[in-house]
Design an enzyme around this catalytic site. Sequence first.
Site, mmCIF file in Angstrom:
data_model
loop_
_atom_site.group_PDB
_atom_site.id
_atom_site.type_symbol
_atom_site.label_atom_id
_atom_site.label_comp_id
_atom_site.label_asym_id
_atom_site.label_seq_id
_atom_site.Cartn_x
_atom_site.Cartn_y
_atom_site.Cartn_z
ATOM 1 N N SER A 70 0.810 -1.216 0.000
ATOM 2 C CA SER A 70 0.000 0.000 0.000
ATOM 3 C C SER A 70 0.846 1.270 0.000
ATOM 4 C CB SER A 70 -0.962 0.033 1.189
ATOM 5 O OG SER A 70 -0.248 0.230 2.392
ATOM 6 N N TYR B 211 -3.003 0.501 -3.095
ATOM 7 C CA TYR B 211 -4.183 1.029 -2.421
ATOM 8 C C TYR B 211 -3.732 1.957 -1.303
ATOM 9 C CZ TYR B 211 -3.066 -2.710 0.879
ATOM 10 O OH TYR B 211 -2.418 -3.536 1.755
#
Length: 149
Positions: free
Chosen positions: A25, A58
Amino acid sequence: MFRTMLNSKIHRATVTQADLHYVGSVTIDADLMAAADLLPGEQVTIVDINNGARLETYAISGPAGSGIIGINGAAARLVHPGDLVIIISYGIMDDAEARRHVPKVLFVDAENRIVGQGGDPAAALPGDPSSLRGDVLDPAGARGLGGGA
């Protein structure tokens, strides 16, 4: 028909940390996430201005006001502390919504504090002589990036 459109971008953010052994991430200051209309877990594209790397991951929320832009997991091999990045999110919308949609464009300083915002995806930071609008040609190659005829 559905179109994939720019929803938001954080322009020229400075990477503050990179952790190869984190699960993955990008950690983004919660204030920046809110201003960019990003949710935890939302897919983002990261473009590294320093080396041209482009990747998808993400977003996860970091401490508000910290200025953190942390590259986690395997992406830390491509993006390093001190690199300038553009963090981009996209939205999928029908044609009518796409034609009305105004993206959130954030400009940040070296500490990742918001110094400008707007809705024009081609806009350069007002008063910054080092950047051109994205829809302006540099035919003389004045930027030294191989432009020109």
